[in-house]
Write an enzyme that holds these catalytic residues in place. Structure first.
Site, PDB file in Angstrom:
ATOM      1  N   GLU A 114       0.869  -1.175   0.000  1.00  0.00           N
ATOM      2  CA  GLU A 114       0.000   0.000   0.000  1.00  0.00           C
ATOM      3  C   GLU A 114       0.910   1.230   0.000  1.00  0.00           C
ATOM      4  O   GLU A 114       2.139   1.099   0.051  1.00  0.00           O
ATOM      5  CB  GLU A 114      -0.898  -0.003   1.249  1.00  0.00           C
ATOM      6  CG  GLU A 114      -1.951  -1.097   1.248  1.00  0.00           C
ATOM      7  CD  GLU A 114      -2.734  -1.159   2.551  1.00  0.00           C
ATOM      8  OE1 GLU A 114      -3.810  -0.567   2.615  1.00  0.00           O
ATOM      9  OE2 GLU A 114      -2.246  -1.789   3.500  1.00  0.00           O
ATOM     10  N   HIS A 230      -9.121   8.963   3.851  1.00  0.00           N
ATOM     11  CA  HIS A 230      -8.803   7.857   2.934  1.00  0.00           C
ATOM     12  C   HIS A 230      -9.185   8.310   1.535  1.00  0.00           C
ATOM     13  O   HIS A 230     -10.285   8.819   1.319  1.00  0.00           O
ATOM     14  CB  HIS A 230      -9.594   6.599   3.314  1.00  0.00           C
ATOM     15  CG  HIS A 230      -9.042   5.360   2.674  1.00  0.00           C
ATOM     16  ND1 HIS A 230      -9.166   5.122   1.322  1.00  0.00           N
ATOM     17  CD2 HIS A 230      -8.354   4.309   3.178  1.00  0.00           C
ATOM     18  CE1 HIS A 230      -8.573   3.964   1.032  1.00  0.00           C
ATOM     19  NE2 HIS A 230      -8.073   3.453   2.145  1.00  0.00           N
ATOM     20  N   ARG A 276      -1.040   8.373   1.588  1.00  0.00           N
ATOM     21  CA  ARG A 276      -2.452   8.764   1.530  1.00  0.00           C
ATOM     22  C   ARG A 276      -2.719  10.256   1.519  1.00  0.00           C
ATOM     23  O   ARG A 276      -3.654  10.726   0.881  1.00  0.00           O
ATOM     24  CB  ARG A 276      -3.146   8.208   2.761  1.00  0.00           C
ATOM     25  CG  ARG A 276      -4.032   7.083   2.419  1.00  0.00           C
ATOM     26  CD  ARG A 276      -4.605   6.486   3.659  1.00  0.00           C
ATOM     27  NE  ARG A 276      -4.533   5.060   3.484  1.00  0.00           N
ATOM     28  CZ  ARG A 276      -4.847   4.181   4.406  1.00  0.00           C
ATOM     29  NH1 ARG A 276      -5.254   4.590   5.585  1.00  0.00           N
ATOM     30  NH2 ARG A 276      -4.760   2.909   4.154  1.00  0.00           N
ATOM     31  N   HIS A 337     -11.007   9.117   7.793  1.00  0.00           N
ATOM     32  CA  HIS A 337     -10.743   7.682   7.970  1.00  0.00           C
ATOM     33  C   HIS A 337     -10.051   7.353   9.286  1.00  0.00           C
ATOM     34  O   HIS A 337     -10.331   6.317   9.895  1.00  0.00           O
ATOM     35  CB  HIS A 337      -9.873   7.221   6.805  1.00  0.00           C
ATOM     36  CG  HIS A 337      -9.516   5.767   6.813  1.00  0.00           C
ATOM     37  ND1 HIS A 337     -10.458   4.770   6.691  1.00  0.00           N
ATOM     38  CD2 HIS A 337      -8.321   5.145   6.921  1.00  0.00           C
ATOM     39  CE1 HIS A 337      -9.854   3.593   6.715  1.00  0.00           C
ATOM     40  NE2 HIS A 337      -8.562   3.787   6.877  1.00  0.00           N
ATOM     41  N   ARG A 372      -0.423   8.576   8.992  1.00  0.00           N
ATOM     42  CA  ARG A 372      -0.244   7.138   9.264  1.00  0.00           C
ATOM     43  C   ARG A 372       0.003   6.366   7.973  1.00  0.00           C
ATOM     44  O   ARG A 372      -0.706   6.557   6.978  1.00  0.00           O
ATOM     45  CB  ARG A 372      -1.491   6.561   9.933  1.00  0.00           C
ATOM     46  CG  ARG A 372      -1.437   5.052  10.100  1.00  0.00           C
ATOM     47  CD  ARG A 372      -2.626   4.519  10.850  1.00  0.00           C
ATOM     48  NE  ARG A 372      -3.857   4.618  10.114  1.00  0.00           N
ATOM     49  CZ  ARG A 372      -4.355   3.682   9.304  1.00  0.00           C
ATOM     50  NH1 ARG A 372      -3.691   2.559   9.098  1.00  0.00           N
ATOM     51  NH2 ARG A 372      -5.514   3.873   8.708  1.00  0.00           N
TER      52      ARG A 372
HETATM   53  P1  FAD Z   1     -12.260   0.325  17.240  1.00  0.00           P
HETATM   54  O1  FAD Z   1     -12.075  -0.921  16.512  1.00  0.00           O
HETATM   55  O2  FAD Z   1     -12.923   1.458  16.541  1.00  0.00           O
HETATM   56  O3  FAD Z   1     -13.083  -0.033  18.546  1.00  0.00           O
HETATM   57  C1  FAD Z   1     -13.539   0.966  19.422  1.00  0.00           C
HETATM   58  C2  FAD Z   1     -14.374   0.305  20.505  1.00  0.00           C
HETATM   59  O4  FAD Z   1     -14.651   1.250  21.523  1.00  0.00           O
HETATM   60  C3  FAD Z   1     -15.734  -0.198  20.026  1.00  0.00           C
HETATM   61  O5  FAD Z   1     -16.000  -1.402  20.698  1.00  0.00           O
HETATM   62  C4  FAD Z   1     -16.707   0.870  20.550  1.00  0.00           C
HETATM   63  O6  FAD Z   1     -18.003   0.385  20.802  1.00  0.00           O
HETATM   64  C5  FAD Z   1     -16.033   1.219  21.847  1.00  0.00           C
HETATM   65  N1  FAD Z   1     -16.366   2.526  22.414  1.00  0.00           N
HETATM   66  C6  FAD Z   1     -16.160   3.743  21.876  1.00  0.00           C
HETATM   67  N2  FAD Z   1     -16.572   4.697  22.736  1.00  0.00           N
HETATM   68  C7  FAD Z   1     -17.037   4.051  23.832  1.00  0.00           C
HETATM   69  C8  FAD Z   1     -17.606   4.471  25.065  1.00  0.00           C
HETATM   70  N3  FAD Z   1     -17.807   5.757  25.360  1.00  0.00           N
HETATM   71  N4  FAD Z   1     -17.990   3.528  25.951  1.00  0.00           N
HETATM   72  C9  FAD Z   1     -17.844   2.209  25.679  1.00  0.00           C
HETATM   73  N5  FAD Z   1     -17.315   1.752  24.524  1.00  0.00           N
HETATM   74  C10 FAD Z   1     -16.912   2.671  23.632  1.00  0.00           C
HETATM   75  N6  FAD Z   1      -6.071  -0.229   9.711  1.00  0.00           N
HETATM   76  C11 FAD Z   1      -5.132  -1.099   9.324  1.00  0.00           C
HETATM   77  O7  FAD Z   1      -4.056  -1.179   9.922  1.00  0.00           O
HETATM   78  N7  FAD Z   1      -5.369  -1.927   8.257  1.00  0.00           N
HETATM   79  C12 FAD Z   1      -6.531  -1.899   7.556  1.00  0.00           C
HETATM   80  O8  FAD Z   1      -6.704  -2.659   6.635  1.00  0.00           O
HETATM   81  C13 FAD Z   1      -7.522  -0.968   7.941  1.00  0.00           C
HETATM   82  N8  FAD Z   1      -8.691  -0.886   7.254  1.00  0.00           N
HETATM   83  C14 FAD Z   1      -9.682  -0.062   7.727  1.00  0.00           C
HETATM   84  C15 FAD Z   1     -10.912  -0.054   7.087  1.00  0.00           C
HETATM   85  C16 FAD Z   1     -11.958   0.709   7.588  1.00  0.00           C
HETATM   86  C17 FAD Z   1     -13.278   0.723   6.892  1.00  0.00           C
HETATM   87  C18 FAD Z   1     -11.743   1.496   8.749  1.00  0.00           C
HETATM   88  C19 FAD Z   1     -12.847   2.329   9.300  1.00  0.00           C
HETATM   89  C20 FAD Z   1     -10.505   1.517   9.371  1.00  0.00           C
HETATM   90  C21 FAD Z   1      -9.468   0.737   8.869  1.00  0.00           C
HETATM   91  N9  FAD Z   1      -8.216   0.721   9.484  1.00  0.00           N
HETATM   92  C22 FAD Z   1      -7.254  -0.158   9.060  1.00  0.00           C
HETATM   93  C23 FAD Z   1      -7.988   1.432  10.736  1.00  0.00           C
HETATM   94  C24 FAD Z   1      -8.139   0.437  11.887  1.00  0.00           C
HETATM   95  O9  FAD Z   1      -9.122  -0.510  11.573  1.00  0.00           O
HETATM   96  C25 FAD Z   1      -8.529   1.123  13.174  1.00  0.00           C
HETATM   97  O10 FAD Z   1      -7.687   2.205  13.430  1.00  0.00           O
HETATM   98  C26 FAD Z   1      -8.402   0.141  14.341  1.00  0.00           C
HETATM   99  O11 FAD Z   1      -9.120  -1.025  14.062  1.00  0.00           O
HETATM  100  C27 FAD Z   1      -8.911   0.791  15.600  1.00  0.00           C
HETATM  101  O12 FAD Z   1      -9.054  -0.196  16.580  1.00  0.00           O
HETATM  102  P2  FAD Z   1      -9.461   0.215  18.031  1.00  0.00           P
HETATM  103  O13 FAD Z   1      -9.576  -1.035  18.806  1.00  0.00           O
HETATM  104  O14 FAD Z   1      -8.573   1.280  18.520  1.00  0.00           O
HETATM  105  O15 FAD Z   1     -10.903   0.910  17.842  1.00  0.00           O
HETATM  106  C1  SIN Z   2      -7.408   0.049   3.350  1.00  0.00           C
HETATM  107  O1  SIN Z   2      -7.636  -1.148   3.216  1.00  0.00           O
HETATM  108  O2  SIN Z   2      -7.289   0.838   2.413  1.00  0.00           O
HETATM  109  C2  SIN Z   2      -7.296   0.603   4.727  1.00  0.00           C
HETATM  110  C3  SIN Z   2      -5.947   0.355   5.229  1.00  0.00           C
HETATM  111  C4  SIN Z   2      -5.635   1.236   6.389  1.00  0.00           C
HETATM  112  O3  SIN Z   2      -6.411   2.108   6.774  1.00  0.00           O
HETATM  113  O4  SIN Z   2      -4.534   1.061   6.917  1.00  0.00           O
END
Ligand code: FAD
Ligand code: SIN
Length: 519
Positions: A114, A230, A276, A337, A372
């Site tokens: 990527e 994104h 990006r 994103h 990032r």
């Molecule tokens: P999240 O997975 O967003 O989880 C947050 C959690 O906190 C959820 O359970 C939510 O309910 C909870 N929460 C929030 N506020 C509260 C509250 N007040 N009280 C209780 N619970 C709460 N990154 C990569 O490295 N590779 C990829 O391929 C990639 N693809 C992506 C595709 C998409 C569509 C998106 C949106 C993001 C992508 N990213 C990717 C980024 C990456 O997925 C996220 O940055 C990462 O998964 C975040 O994980 P997290 O556990 O920090 O938060």
């Molecule tokens: C993507 O699959 O384009 C998302 C990857 C990322 O946010 O790191």
């Protein structure tokens, strides 16, 4: 004493960061994981592209480190980046131990690339990497009797006294009550704040709750001006900014103008695989200069069967919307994103408040700098979840003291004008999209600041007199986080990575983080 629940560790959030932290903590500890929606809902579940790690014998750590530093425009913290990169292969093994099966070719990882990566180092599970990670992590969590999951419980505020965190007030969405969760250690794993923008690839959970709670509690909030857009989300009235993974470009997809002409050569030698920030700005510029609604991403020259097996989620969603990815170019636009900034932490995920940690997108570990690099986010979640859990497991847990922290609702009443919440919510997202977007100016940022400041006043007044609801909790956090984003953007007097200000188009030679704390 009025502690409704007591746990050794309270984890707020059930994304990859929260669930992996829970799994890595010692089995002797009592752990609560709370999620404000269904447990699997959150950005992690929707991750498509993959997770980066040096897994190819021809690749090396120094190259992954250099790519990450360069993509982050030298603002990243080299110590944190090195820690993350050197632990990446372990992170892959940890995920495999939970049951994640990465895609392979000839018994080797099918590594793709990527923007910003100089080698193929993105491991993936077709285009449903996040789904596979989340389902497997959750299955492991459910096997552990010391972990209790609380679904549809939303944290309202942290309980902090004299610089120490003792847990959180949590709103139970079903009983509509606020409960006190007392804990010896608290981990924020609440994800990012991309819902501050009108158009986003993120699910509804990304309202910056953890960042706002931490700010109110006295944490340092760092580099919030760097919202990542994104470049390629599907432009379709019913798609809700559905992500079209960057790994399509990694596999050769081309960006085109509506007349079929390529344009990335005008912006960067790396073309579609420039980082990006550059690709998003290029698309934004073409759309603004020519008045286009979108640009196009063409993958139709690839073999149809291969596309369907390599990108099943994207093929299926496009097909549901009447688009055949194997036959026609996809209409795409940029959308908010990822939140590069967040709660400032060290390598063990500790914040500046005793017993409070932050892991995943909510945190600022210093690995992303001003932009990032793709697939470094899931990696950050897994690596720092482990270092956080290791630190907690090794540390001496203080006794939970009776802290007399019952939620007080004696001075509030049910609201009769919920329309105010819906209106302000929309207004914030519109202001952020139009005034604090991909390309910024001093005038627009100042105007956004005044408007968002006024909205914060109204929301705080509303919060003071009405009983909390989920929407009100999120609105308050969205307003506060947006204000921090604008304040951070105003204080950066240069353009760097994701923060581009027309009035300061150049990058300064020295580097400095933006740190915001509650006055
Ligand atoms: P999240 O997975 O967003 O989880 C947050 C959690 O906190 C959820 O359970 C939510 O309910 C909870 N929460 C929030 N506020 C509260 C509250 N007040 N009280 C209780 N619970 C709460 N990154 C990569 O490295 N590779 C990829 O391929 C990639 N693809 C992506 C595709 C998409 C569509 C998106 C949106 C993001 C992508 N990213 C990717 C980024 C990456 O997925 C996220 O940055 C990462 O998964 C975040 O994980 P997290 O556990 O920090 O938060
Ligand atoms: C993507 O699959 O384009 C998302 C990857 C990322 O946010 O790191």
């Amino acid at each position: 004493m009025s502690n409704d629940y007591q746990f050794d560790v309270l984890i707020i959030g059930s994304g990859a960061a929260g669930l992996m932290s829970a799994i890595q903590l010692s089995n002797n500890m009592s752990i609560a994981v709370i999620a404000k929606d269904k447990v699997l809902e959150g950005s992690s579940y929707y991750a498509q592209g993959g997770i980066s790690a040096v897994l190819d014998p021809n690749d090396n750590f120094e190259s992954h480190i250099t790519d990450t530093i360069n993509t982050g425009l030298n603002l990243g913290n080299e110590k944190s980046i090195r820690f993350m990169v050197e632990n990446a292969p372990h992170a892959i093994t940890d995920l495999e131990k939970t049951g994640v099966q990465f895609s392979t070719i000839d018994n080797k990882y099918d590594l793709t690339t990527e923007g910003g990566h100089s080698s193929n180092r993105v491991a993936h599970v077709a285009d449903k990497t996040g789904q596979s990670i989340q389902v497997n992590l959750l299955a492991q969590v459910k096997k552990k009797s010391n972990i209790k999951l609380f679904e549809e419980y939303i944290a309202v505020d942290l309980i902090v006294k004299e610089g120490k965190c003792y847990g959180a007030y949590v709103y139970d969405k079903n009983s509509e009550e606020v409960i006190t969760f007392c804990s010896k250690k608290t981990i924020l794993a609440t994800g990012g704040a991309s819902k501050s923008y009108l158009y986003t690839s993120n699910p509804d959970t990304s309202t910056g709750d953890g960042i706002a709670m931490a700010y109110r509690a006295g944490c340092e909030i760092t580099n919030m001006e760097f919202t990542q857009f994104h470049p390629t989300c599907l432009f379709h009235p019913h798609a809700k900014s559905f992500l079209i993974s960057e790994t399509l470009r990694g596999e050769g997809a081309k960006l085109l103008l509506p007349d079929g002409k390529e344009f990335m050569h005008k912006y960067d030698d790396r073309l579609e695989l420039a980082p990006r920030d550059i690709v998003a700005r290029a698309i934004d510029n073409e759309m603004k200069v020519h008045g286009f609604d979108c640009v196009y991403l063409d993958f139709s020259f690839k073999d149809e069967e291969w596309i369907k097996s390599r990108f099943p989620t994207i093929s299926q969603r496009c097909s549901e919307l009447g688009i055949d990815i194997a036959k026609e170019a996809l209409p795409v636009v940029p959308a908010a994103h990822y939140t590069c900034g967040g709660v400032n932490t060290n390598i063990d995920a500790q914040s500046n408040i005793t017993n409070l940690y932050a892991v995943g997108e909510v945190a600022h570990t210093g690995v992303h700098g001003a932009n990032r690099m793709a697939s470094n986010s899931l990696l950050e979640c897994i690596v720092f979840a482990k270092s956080c859990a290791d630190h907690i497991s090794k540390s001496k847990l203080e006794k939970i003291l009776p802290i007399n922290a019952k939620w007080d609702e004696s001075r509030v009443a049910p609201s009769k004008e919920k329309v105010v919440i819906a209106h302000l919510w929309h207004e914030i997202r519109l202001i952020m999209w139009n005034f604090v977007g991909i390309v910024r100016s001093n005038n627009r940022l100042k105007s956004a600041y005044l408007k968002i400041q006024q909205i914060n006043k109204e929301v705080n007044e509303y919060y003071r007199v009405y009983i909390v609801t989920e929407d009100l909790i999120e609105l308050r956090n969205l307003a506060q986080t947006s204000k921090i984003i604008v304040e951070s953007a105003l204080s950066r007097k240069e353009s760097r990575g994701l923060h581009f200000n027309q009035d300061y188009p150049n990058q300064k030679s020295e580097t400095e983080n933006t740190v915001i704390t509650k006055p």
